[in-house]
Design a protein around this motif. Structure first.
Motif, short mmCIF file in Angstrom:
data_model
loop_
_atom_site.label_atom_id
_atom_site.label_comp_id
_atom_site.label_asym_id
_atom_site.label_seq_id
_atom_site.Cartn_x
_atom_site.Cartn_y
_atom_site.Cartn_z
N TRP A 67 -1.15 3.90 2.77
CA TRP A 67 -0.70 3.90 1.37
C TRP A 67 -1.54 4.86 0.54
O TRP A 67 -2.68 5.16 0.88
CB TRP A 67 -0.77 2.48 0.79
CG TRP A 67 -2.12 1.85 0.82
CD1 TRP A 67 -2.69 1.18 1.86
CD2 TRP A 67 -3.10 1.86 -0.23
NE1 TRP A 67 -3.96 0.76 1.53
CE2 TRP A 67 -4.24 1.16 0.24
CE3 TRP A 67 -3.11 2.37 -1.51
CZ2 TRP A 67 -5.37 0.97 -0.53
CZ3 TRP A 67 -4.25 2.18 -2.29
CH2 TRP A 67 -5.36 1.48 -1.79
N HIS A 79 1.59 -4.22 -3.79
CA HIS A 79 2.73 -3.40 -3.37
C HIS A 79 2.18 -2.01 -3.06
O HIS A 79 1.65 -1.33 -3.95
CB HIS A 79 3.77 -3.34 -4.51
CG HIS A 79 5.01 -2.60 -4.16
ND1 HIS A 79 6.02 -3.16 -3.40
CD2 HIS A 79 5.42 -1.34 -4.48
CE1 HIS A 79 7.00 -2.28 -3.28
NE2 HIS A 79 6.66 -1.17 -3.92
N ILE A 81 2.41 1.91 -1.89
CA ILE A 81 3.32 3.07 -1.89
C ILE A 81 2.67 4.20 -1.11
O ILE A 81 1.52 4.57 -1.35
CB ILE A 81 3.60 3.53 -3.33
CG1 ILE A 81 4.28 2.42 -4.12
CG2 ILE A 81 4.45 4.80 -3.33
CD1 ILE A 81 4.38 2.68 -5.61
N TRP A 102 3.17 0.39 4.58
CA TRP A 102 3.64 0.64 3.22
C TRP A 102 4.79 -0.30 2.89
O TRP A 102 5.48 -0.81 3.76
CB TRP A 102 4.07 2.09 3.03
CG TRP A 102 5.06 2.59 4.06
CD1 TRP A 102 4.77 3.10 5.30
CD2 TRP A 102 6.48 2.60 3.95
NE1 TRP A 102 5.92 3.43 5.97
CE2 TRP A 102 6.99 3.13 5.16
CE3 TRP A 102 7.39 2.23 2.97
CZ2 TRP A 102 8.36 3.30 5.40
CZ3 TRP A 102 8.75 2.39 3.20
CH2 TRP A 102 9.21 2.92 4.40
N HIS A 103 5.00 -0.50 1.58
CA HIS A 103 6.13 -1.29 1.10
C HIS A 103 7.21 -0.39 0.50
O HIS A 103 8.37 -0.78 0.43
CB HIS A 103 5.67 -2.30 0.04
CG HIS A 103 4.67 -3.26 0.58
ND1 HIS A 103 3.34 -3.22 0.21
CD2 HIS A 103 4.79 -4.27 1.48
CE1 HIS A 103 2.69 -4.18 0.86
NE2 HIS A 103 3.55 -4.82 1.63
N GLU A 104 6.79 0.79 0.03
CA GLU A 104 7.72 1.73 -0.57
C GLU A 104 7.24 3.14 -0.24
O GLU A 104 6.04 3.42 -0.25
CB GLU A 104 7.77 1.52 -2.09
CG GLU A 104 8.90 2.18 -2.79
CD GLU A 104 9.07 1.70 -4.23
OE1 GLU A 104 10.07 2.08 -4.84
OE2 GLU A 104 8.20 0.96 -4.75
N TYR A 106 7.67 7.17 -1.22
CA TYR A 106 8.13 8.15 -2.21
C TYR A 106 8.17 9.51 -1.51
O TYR A 106 7.17 9.93 -0.91
CB TYR A 106 7.17 8.25 -3.39
CG TYR A 106 7.20 7.12 -4.39
CD1 TYR A 106 7.97 5.97 -4.22
CD2 TYR A 106 6.42 7.21 -5.52
CE1 TYR A 106 7.97 4.96 -5.17
CE2 TYR A 106 6.41 6.19 -6.49
CZ TYR A 106 7.18 5.07 -6.29
OH TYR A 106 7.18 4.07 -7.23
N THR A 121 13.17 7.46 -3.13
CA THR A 121 12.36 6.30 -2.76
C THR A 121 13.08 5.50 -1.68
O THR A 121 14.31 5.48 -1.61
CB THR A 121 12.09 5.38 -3.97
OG1 THR A 121 13.31 4.81 -4.42
CG2 THR A 121 11.41 6.14 -5.10
N LEU A 123 12.54 1.59 0.27
CA LEU A 123 11.80 0.34 0.46
C LEU A 123 11.65 0.07 1.95
O LEU A 123 12.60 0.28 2.72
CB LEU A 123 12.53 -0.83 -0.21
CG LEU A 123 12.58 -0.80 -1.73
CD1 LEU A 123 13.49 -1.92 -2.25
CD2 LEU A 123 11.18 -0.95 -2.31
N ASP A 126 14.25 -1.87 3.68
CA ASP A 126 15.51 -1.18 3.98
C ASP A 126 15.37 -0.17 5.11
O ASP A 126 16.33 0.53 5.43
CB ASP A 126 16.02 -0.45 2.74
CG ASP A 126 16.40 -1.38 1.61
OD1 ASP A 126 16.74 -2.55 1.90
OD2 ASP A 126 16.35 -0.95 0.45
#
Length: 171
Positions: A67, A79, A81, A102-104, A106, A121, A123, A126
């Motif tokens: 992250w 959270h 990123i 990571w959770h998200e 970019y 982005t 998630l 997903d």
């Protein structure tokens, strides 16, 4: 030959200025010598402040691979990123390795002025591949339909939101 030496000298001055700003404004710009990544993380942080109002944002260290920015909010788990960037100067558009944790994610594509010309982005919830180390993937290009690696196809295009955030931040 003279132009090369002049360009190096000009670059060194701007590089030094960014180093000083990184040191003086640690809450706004991360440490690091890969300036494209530093600039992208700065934009990512501004967007994250917008996306998570009232949250406390923390930059990861250069040794943190999973992250780049952690979002801390009361009543929520951290959270994380991860930010990946390429500039127009990249001939391959290949992003550095994506590490699990990571959770998200970019994704930023920067133009000649090192300003975002693409921002997406994803998630982790997903992305079934989020638990794996991902190597050798390429950044999408907004002007080229179907560009970039297949795993990025479900990413949400948020360039308009990022541009609005950057416009407000510059004012």
């Amino acid at each position: 030959m003279k132009q090369i030496f002049e360009a190096i000298a000009e670059y060194a001055q701007v590089y030094e200025k960014l180093e000083q700003l990184q040191e003086a404004h640690r809450d706004l710009m991360p440490k690091g010598d890969q300036k494209t990544g530093v600039i992208a993380e700065f934009y990512a942080r501004l967007y994250a402040q917008f996306a998570y109002p009232g949250a406390h944002l923390i930059y990861g260290t250069t040794s943190e691979h999973a992250w780049d920015i952690t979002i801390q909010r009361d009543g929520y788990a951290d959270h994380k990123i991860q930010v990946k960037a390429v500039s127009i100067h990249s001939t391959t558009s290949r992003v550095s390795n994506i590490h699990p944790g990571w959770h998200e994610l970019y994704l930023l594509r920067l133009d000649r002025a090192l300003y975002p010309e693409g921002f997406w982005t994803i998630l982790a919830s997903d992305a079934p591949w989020a638990t794996e180390k991902i190597v050798g993937k390429t950044m999408p290009h907004r002007a080229r339909s179907g560009s970039g690696s297949q795993i990025f196809r479900q990413a949400c295009d948020k360039l308009g939101e990022l541009n609005a955030v950057l416009q407000r931040s510059r004012a």
